[in-house]
Motif scaffolding. Structure first.
Motif, PDB file in Angstrom:
ATOM      1  N   THR A 173       1.742  -2.856  -2.585  1.00 48.24           N
ATOM      2  CA  THR A 173       0.564  -3.342  -1.869  1.00 48.24           C
ATOM      3  C   THR A 173      -0.007  -2.183  -1.056  1.00 48.24           C
ATOM      4  N   TYR A 174      -1.298  -2.270  -0.775  1.00 49.87           N
ATOM      5  CA  TYR A 174      -1.964  -1.206  -0.019  1.00 49.87           C
ATOM      6  C   TYR A 174      -2.944  -1.820   0.969  1.00 49.87           C
ATOM      7  N   GLN A 175      -2.985  -1.226   2.163  1.00 45.92           N
ATOM      8  CA  GLN A 175      -3.922  -1.657   3.206  1.00 45.92           C
ATOM      9  C   GLN A 175      -4.632  -0.441   3.768  1.00 45.92           C
ATOM     10  N   ASN A 176      -5.950  -0.503   3.817  1.00 47.72           N
ATOM     11  CA  ASN A 176      -6.724   0.517   4.531  1.00 47.72           C
ATOM     12  C   ASN A 176      -6.896   0.053   5.967  1.00 47.72           C
TER      13      ASN A 176
ATOM     14  N   TYR B 151      -9.927  -2.697  -8.219  1.00 45.59           N
ATOM     15  CA  TYR B 151     -10.188  -2.124  -6.905  1.00 45.59           C
ATOM     16  C   TYR B 151      -9.142  -2.545  -5.877  1.00 45.59           C
ATOM     17  N   THR B 152      -7.958  -2.897  -6.387  1.00 48.14           N
ATOM     18  CA  THR B 152      -6.793  -3.160  -5.545  1.00 48.14           C
ATOM     19  C   THR B 152      -5.607  -2.459  -6.204  1.00 48.14           C
ATOM     20  N   LEU B 153      -4.531  -2.301  -5.454  1.00 48.94           N
ATOM     21  CA  LEU B 153      -3.319  -1.706  -6.012  1.00 48.94           C
ATOM     22  C   LEU B 153      -2.540  -2.778  -6.755  1.00 48.94           C
ATOM     23  N   ARG B 154      -2.310  -2.556  -8.050  1.00 49.52           N
ATOM     24  CA  ARG B 154      -1.551  -3.498  -8.873  1.00 49.52           C
ATOM     25  C   ARG B 154      -0.462  -2.739  -9.607  1.00 49.52           C
ATOM     26  N   LYS B 155       0.744  -3.262  -9.552  1.00 49.23           N
ATOM     27  CA  LYS B 155       1.866  -2.632 -10.236  1.00 49.23           C
ATOM     28  C   LYS B 155       1.551  -2.483 -11.727  1.00 49.23           C
ATOM     29  N   GLY B 156       1.816  -1.299 -12.265  1.00 48.59           N
ATOM     30  CA  GLY B 156       1.585  -1.045 -13.674  1.00 48.59           C
ATOM     31  C   GLY B 156       0.218  -0.473 -13.990  1.00 48.59           C
ATOM     32  N   VAL B 157      -0.693  -0.458 -12.997  1.00 50.24           N
ATOM     33  CA  VAL B 157      -2.022   0.125 -13.185  1.00 50.24           C
ATOM     34  C   VAL B 157      -2.103   1.394 -12.337  1.00 50.24           C
TER      35      VAL B 157
ATOM     36  N   ILE C 213      -1.738   2.321   4.433  1.00 50.93           N
ATOM     37  CA  ILE C 213      -0.347   1.874   4.445  1.00 50.93           C
ATOM     38  C   ILE C 213      -0.018   1.357   3.046  1.00 50.93           C
ATOM     39  N   VAL C 214       1.004   1.939   2.413  1.00 47.39           N
ATOM     40  CA  VAL C 214       1.409   1.515   1.087  1.00 47.39           C
ATOM     41  C   VAL C 214       2.853   1.040   1.123  1.00 47.39           C
ATOM     42  N   ASP C 215       3.137  -0.029   0.428  1.00 45.17           N
ATOM     43  CA  ASP C 215       4.497  -0.537   0.256  1.00 45.17           C
ATOM     44  C   ASP C 215       4.883  -0.276  -1.193  1.00 45.17           C
ATOM     45  N   THR C 216       5.824   0.647  -1.405  1.00 44.67           N
ATOM     46  CA  THR C 216       6.176   1.037  -2.776  1.00 44.67           C
ATOM     47  C   THR C 216       7.206   0.110  -3.411  1.00 44.67           C
ATOM     48  N   ASP C 217       7.667  -0.885  -2.682  1.00 41.55           N
ATOM     49  CA  ASP C 217       8.511  -1.928  -3.275  1.00 41.55           C
ATOM     50  C   ASP C 217       7.653  -3.070  -3.814  1.00 41.55           C
TER      51      ASP C 217
END
Length: 233
Positions: free
Chosen positions: A199-202, A163-169, A192-196
């Motif tokens: 990470t993600y923030q609502n 239920y969080t943004l994790r690289k590779g998932v 807000i998403v950081d594609t480097d």
């Protein structure tokens, strides 16, 4: 890249202006809108103008489509149909043409952007359950798929346990609604998403709900559309 993802503005100028003020303070590389710029609210021209000027890409939502072609209002509630018809009357022709031009999906920065369901972008399915979310993952190959439409923010990984943004998932993210939240919280919502860093923030924030409600009333739209802003429903 740091991206802001907004959705479901619904002609709520007060909420949109506050969201953009926050986004400007955060300093992002681009703003992406998942659609439903219009419908329900009292300031459609101002909202389309701002979104067109500020957003890198804008998806077509069901209310945008219904404003351009009222035959697509058939499945909307009665107050939604009334708002669509009013919006179609008052919206400038250049903005009607703009809404008609909008795409249904966009892919960039390993992100997929769509209004409702990537499984069937033209059918306006509400992805509001684990079962509906699970059906989305075979239909996108990017790290993230952003959706709106339900007006309820949420995030879930392909394993249906993350239920969080994790690289590779692979992750499905609903950013919620700027202009008409429906999760019981009247605060505006966007992502807000950081594609480097992946990470993600609502982001949730107060805005001038009274001003937005008064705009609905001045337009002669159903009072139910003003009341629901106070309740977040």
């Amino acid at each position: 890249m740091r991206l802001a993802v907004i959705s479901d503005i619904h002609s709520n100028l007060q909420a949109l202006e506050e969201a953009l003020r926050i986004i400007d303070h955060i300093k992002v590389d681009g703003i992406y809108c998942l659609g439903d710029v219009v419908g329900y609210g009292g300031n459609p021209n101002e909202c389309v103008s701002l979104v067109r000027d500020r957003c890198a890409w804008v998806m077509k939502g069901n209310h945008d489509l219904a404003t351009v072609d009222l035959s697509h209002s058939y499945f909307h509630p009665e107050d939604g149909k009334i708002a669509n018809a009013w919006t179609a009357r008052v919206l400038k022709q250049e903005y009607l043409r703009y809404l008609a031009w909008l795409p249904f999906k966009h892919i960039e920065f390993d992100c997929t952007f769509v209004h409702a369901s990537i499984e069937s972008p033209f059918d306006w399915e509400h992805v509001g359950s684990i079962e509906a979310a699970a059906r989305q993952f075979p239909h996108f190959s990017t790290q993230v798929c952003f959706v709106g439409h339900t007006h309820v923010p949420g995030i879930i990984g392909e394993d249906l346990q993350t239920y969080t943004l994790r690289k590779g998932v692979k992750t499905l993210i609903n950013v919620g609604s700027v202009g008409q939240p429906r999760d019981g919280n009247p605060q505006l919502s966007f992502g807000i998403v950081d594609t480097d860093k992946w990470t993600y923030q609502n982001v949730r924030a107060d805005y001038d709900i009274q001003g937005a409600a008064e705009a609905i009333i001045r337009a002669g739209l159903p009072l139910s559309l003003a009341r629901r802003l106070q309740l977040g429903q």
